[in-house]
Design a protein around this motif. Structure first.
Motif, short mmCIF file in Angstrom:
data_model
loop_
_atom_site.label_atom_id
_atom_site.label_comp_id
_atom_site.label_asym_id
_atom_site.label_seq_id
_atom_site.Cartn_x
_atom_site.Cartn_y
_atom_site.Cartn_z
N GLY A 28 0.80 -1.23 0.00
CA GLY A 28 0.00 0.00 0.00
C GLY A 28 0.82 1.27 0.00
O GLY A 28 0.26 2.37 -0.17
N LEU A 29 2.12 1.15 0.16
CA LEU A 29 2.98 2.33 0.32
C LEU A 29 3.07 3.21 -0.93
O LEU A 29 3.00 4.45 -0.84
CB LEU A 29 4.38 1.88 0.76
N PRO A 30 3.23 2.64 -2.14
CA PRO A 30 3.40 3.48 -3.33
C PRO A 30 2.29 4.49 -3.57
O PRO A 30 2.52 5.58 -4.11
CB PRO A 30 3.48 2.46 -4.48
N LYS A 31 1.07 4.17 -3.13
CA LYS A 31 -0.06 5.09 -3.35
C LYS A 31 0.11 6.39 -2.55
O LYS A 31 -0.45 7.42 -2.91
CB LYS A 31 -1.37 4.42 -2.96
N SER A 32 0.85 6.31 -1.45
CA SER A 32 1.05 7.51 -0.62
C SER A 32 2.22 8.36 -1.08
O SER A 32 2.36 9.52 -0.66
CB SER A 32 1.31 7.08 0.84
N GLU A 50 9.89 24.20 7.17
CA GLU A 50 9.18 23.00 7.59
C GLU A 50 9.38 21.90 6.55
O GLU A 50 9.40 22.16 5.35
CB GLU A 50 7.69 23.31 7.75
N ASN A 51 9.54 20.67 7.02
CA ASN A 51 9.67 19.53 6.11
C ASN A 51 8.58 18.52 6.43
O ASN A 51 8.46 18.05 7.55
CB ASN A 51 11.04 18.88 6.26
N LYS A 52 7.78 18.15 5.44
CA LYS A 52 6.65 17.26 5.66
C LYS A 52 6.84 15.87 5.06
O LYS A 52 5.90 15.09 4.99
CB LYS A 52 5.37 17.88 5.07
N PHE A 53 8.10 15.57 4.61
CA PHE A 53 8.32 14.31 3.92
C PHE A 53 9.62 13.63 4.36
O PHE A 53 10.57 14.28 4.77
CB PHE A 53 8.40 14.52 2.40
N LEU A 54 9.63 12.29 4.22
CA LEU A 54 10.88 11.55 4.17
C LEU A 54 11.23 11.45 2.69
O LEU A 54 10.44 10.96 1.89
CB LEU A 54 10.72 10.14 4.77
N TRP A 55 12.42 11.91 2.33
CA TRP A 55 12.85 11.94 0.94
C TRP A 55 13.71 10.70 0.64
O TRP A 55 14.60 10.36 1.42
CB TRP A 55 13.67 13.19 0.66
N VAL A 56 13.44 10.05 -0.49
CA VAL A 56 14.22 8.89 -0.93
C VAL A 56 14.77 9.17 -2.32
O VAL A 56 14.00 9.55 -3.23
CB VAL A 56 13.37 7.60 -0.96
N LEU A 105 8.81 11.00 -2.27
CA LEU A 105 8.50 11.72 -1.05
C LEU A 105 7.42 10.96 -0.28
O LEU A 105 6.28 10.83 -0.76
CB LEU A 105 8.03 13.14 -1.35
N LEU A 106 7.77 10.48 0.92
CA LEU A 106 6.81 9.76 1.77
C LEU A 106 6.29 10.74 2.83
O LEU A 106 7.07 11.27 3.62
CB LEU A 106 7.50 8.57 2.46
N PRO A 107 4.98 11.01 2.84
CA PRO A 107 4.41 11.98 3.80
C PRO A 107 4.74 11.59 5.24
O PRO A 107 4.83 10.41 5.58
CB PRO A 107 2.90 11.91 3.54
N VAL A 108 4.89 12.61 6.09
CA VAL A 108 5.33 12.38 7.47
C VAL A 108 4.35 11.50 8.24
O VAL A 108 4.77 10.68 9.08
CB VAL A 108 5.55 13.74 8.19
N ASP A 109 3.05 11.59 7.97
CA ASP A 109 2.09 10.75 8.69
C ASP A 109 2.30 9.27 8.36
O ASP A 109 2.23 8.41 9.26
CB ASP A 109 0.65 11.16 8.33
N PHE A 111 5.13 7.99 7.30
CA PHE A 111 6.44 7.66 7.86
C PHE A 111 6.30 7.31 9.35
O PHE A 111 6.82 6.30 9.82
CB PHE A 111 7.37 8.86 7.68
N ASN A 112 5.55 8.13 10.09
CA ASN A 112 5.38 7.89 11.52
C ASN A 112 4.58 6.62 11.78
O ASN A 112 4.83 5.90 12.75
CB ASN A 112 4.70 9.09 12.18
N ARG A 113 3.61 6.32 10.91
CA ARG A 113 2.83 5.10 11.07
C ARG A 113 3.72 3.86 10.93
O ARG A 113 3.60 2.90 11.70
CB ARG A 113 1.70 5.07 10.02
N LEU A 114 4.62 3.90 9.95
CA LEU A 114 5.54 2.77 9.77
C LEU A 114 6.47 2.63 10.98
O LEU A 114 6.76 1.52 11.42
CB LEU A 114 6.37 2.97 8.50
N ARG A 115 6.91 3.76 11.52
CA ARG A 115 7.79 3.70 12.70
C ARG A 115 7.05 3.14 13.90
O ARG A 115 7.60 2.38 14.70
CB ARG A 115 8.33 5.09 13.02
N ASP A 116 5.80 3.50 14.04
CA ASP A 116 5.01 3.02 15.19
C ASP A 116 4.71 1.54 15.09
O ASP A 116 4.67 0.83 16.11
CB ASP A 116 3.69 3.80 15.28
#
Length: 617
Positions: A28-32, A50-56, A105-109, A111-116
């Motif tokens: 499901g990740l690519p859709k975000s 402000e930075n709202k993304f994890l950049w790859v 660019l992976l949105p911060v929300d 990114f945080n969900r994956l970390r949690d």
């Protein structure tokens, strides 16, 4: 899923830490993800924004610089950035595309969900550098080797009684035996003015009293063993076991603050640990020939392999391997003295380098020398010590500890000298720090007495520490010398590999891995006037002397452990495959986890080298 989304998923799956995620999370990740193209020279964010993304980075290259425009990192395909900006809420550094780049660019929300939800993913993005290394080490520890009890358990942990069973030397033998019987112990400590002056064991009572019909009304001091060998309560069981093997004793008095704390026995140790390592070291002192010692040394590689696979730290493995080497050398020195007779003048056999630091691995040569008493006369005594050095060095070589390629051995006349000459050597090296002097300093500042009159070594050590401590000119040269060993890490945080030759497409985990940290710790140690030799001990002591920060020392300690254990695992794999053991690591042999955290470790070292250069050069 359309082709573009499949391509994004497959790309992420090939790169760390996304490769740690389960398939359902990746699906499901690519859709975000937002896809962005940045031309060369495009600034992606500035400090304070402000930075709202994890950049790859999908393709191209990104450069990160601090507010003073110092280059911090260059990132290429598969690498992430923007993490610090997410953690802090705003960016602290400037990121710019230095090539035409395609970015995910992976949105911060998300990114945080994956970390949690996924601990392994969160560990990767824990605070970078030393702190992430600490997380990596915690995650990486698995299992526990049976042998570890000996090298992690303190002697005091085996003292079960509230206090030692003691008596005065003037009590009768019968009284002492009655106390032993009532207390159900196999020995009694004899004390006077709170000091241990003797020990009497059940074996003493059998052999010296009962068997000889000795009068049991006589005072105990007549049959006790006077001035017994003791050990400090803070020592490790491995040290106790080694000491008992060396002295061929079954009871070892324990001191705490110089006073009697109790006794440990060989039964205590065997009950705590009855593994191959115990018997391996104990077996050394029973061997009567070099052939016998060779049989013991042949077991060391398997011991290393078992310790590593069992979860031992590199620090503990180094201690164990070096202690086995110490035992072999001591036994050879005993055999040499049995053959040649008592030494004509006092001497101290010294070891230098990794053995002195207790940091040997499965691959080690020999480095040693002799400090002679100043009463030494070459004409009268020279042949004896030349023969002793030859016997021991030849014996070590036969056992597998090959001759030092640089000829730093007691067989070299230069390294078999009276104390006064050794002082002249160090004085010249410190006062005239030429390239050869710096090389020799790096070797001989890591020195430890192994056998003989330790006061000769202590005298020299004190002289060297006093002469080098705070000597800014000498320290500047030592720091410069330390910076010649650079970690194998390029601008893009990629490994710098050896090209061509026998070790093509590898990097050297010894000379470009652990040696830079050893060099840093040695410089701090010399500056602070420390007597510690082990690298870990030096870094901890340097913090107390305030020549390095607690955070800097912690980062170096974690980097040292991670690089060292990676090196040992590489050697363990070679032992298992029955290959020749070396220090040259092919990156392809490492997991994503190892590669990324090894880069963290090397980056820590580069940072601390820069700090050293600023402070000393």
């Amino acid at each position: 899923m359309d082709i573009e989304l499949i391509e994004i998923r497959d790309f992420l799956k090939q790169h760390h830490p996304f490769d740690l995620l389960p398939d359902e999370a990746l699906e499901g990740l690519p859709k975000s993800i937002e896809v962005r193209y940045a031309r060369r020279g495009t600034v992606l964010f500035e400090p304070g924004e402000e930075n709202k993304f994890l950049w790859v980075v999908r393709t191209g290259a990104i450069e990160t610089r601090d507010p003073e425009n110092n280059l911090l990192a260059r990132l290429s395909e598969g690498e992430c950035f923007g993490v610090r900006a997410i953690m802090r809420g705003v960016a602290v550094n400037r990121c710019e595309a230095i090539e035409d780049s395609l970015l995910y660019l992976l949105p911060v929300d998300d990114f945080n969900r994956l970390r949690d939800n996924f601990q392994q993913f969160a560990f990767f993005f824990a605070p970078l550098g030393g702190e992430r290394l600490r997380s990596a080490r915690a995650l990486d520890k698995s299992g526990s080797a049976d042998d570890l009890g000996l090298i992690t358990t303190k002697v005091r942990d085996l003292l079960r009684r509230q206090g030692p069973v003691v008596c005065k030397p003037t009590v009768s033998i019968q009284e002492a035996a009655t106390v032993m019987s009532n207390e159900k112990v196999s020995c009694i400590l004899v004390t006077e003015d709170d000091k241990i002056v003797g020990i009497a064991t059940d074996k003493d009572l059998r052999n010296r009293v009962v068997a000889k019909g000795y009068d049991i009304s006589r005072p105990l001091f007549e049959i006790m063993t006077k001035d017994p060998v003791c050990i400090d309560a803070e020592s490790y069981l491995f040290d106790a076991m080694l000491l008992m093997s060396q002295k061929n004793i079954r009871h070892l008095p324990v001191l705490d603050g110089g006073q009697a704390a109790g006794v440990i026995t060989n039964t205590n140790i065997v009950q705590k640990q009855s593994t191959s390592m115990v018997f391996l070291v104990g077996d050394v002192y029973k061997r009567q020939s070099i052939e016998g010692l060779k049989e013991v040394v042949k077991q060391v590689p398997n011991m290393v392999m078992n310790l590593v696979s069992g979860g031992a730290t590199a620090h503990n493995v180094g201690h164990v391997v070096s202690t086995v080497t110490d035992a072999i050398a001591r036994r050879l020195l005993q055999m040499a003295e049995e053959k040649l007779g008592a030494p004509p003048v006092p001497y101290a056999w010294i070891v230098v380098g990794s053995e002195a630091r207790h940091e040997q691995t499965a691959l080690s040569d020999q480095d040693n020398g002799i400090i002679l008493d100043d009463s030494y006369d070459e004409a009268k005594h020279g042949d004896y010590f030349k023969e002793l050095a030859k016997f021991v060095c030849d014996g070590l070589n036969e056992c597998g500890y090959i001759y030092c390629p640089g000829d730093v051995m007691a067989t070299n006349d230069k390294w078999r000298q009276p104390l006064s000459q050794w002082k002249k050597y160090f004085s010249k090296w410190i006062d005239t720090p030429e390239p050869e002097a710096l090389m020799l300093s790096s070797v001989f500042f890591d020195m430890r007495a192994l056998h003989g009159d330790e006061s000769l070594y202590e005298n020299l050590r004190k002289y060297v520490v006093e002469k080098s401590s705070g000597n800014r000119i000498f320290l500047s040269f030592m720091a410069g010398n330390a910076l010649t060993h650079q970690p194998p890490l390029g601008f893009f945080k990629n490994f710098v590999l050896i090209r061509g030759g026998d070790h093509n497409h590898t990097f050297d985990l010894k000379h470009t891995g652990v040696v830079p940290i050893i060099d840093l710790a040695r410089t701090y140690s010399l500056d602070a006037g420390l007597f510690e030799i082990n690298t870990q001990d030096r870094l901890k002591a340097a913090v107390e002397k305030k020549v390095i920060s607690q955070a800097g020392a912690n980062d170096l300690l974690d980097a040292l452990e991670f690089i060292s254990i990676t090196r040992l695992r590489h050697q363990a794999r070679q032992i298992r495959r029955r290959e020749k053991v070396d220090n040259f690591m092919p990156p392809d042999d490492m997991s994503h986890f190892e590669r990324n955290h090894l880069k963290d470790a090397f980056n820590v070292v580069k940072t601390m080298q820069a700090a050293l250069a600023s402070a000393y050069t």
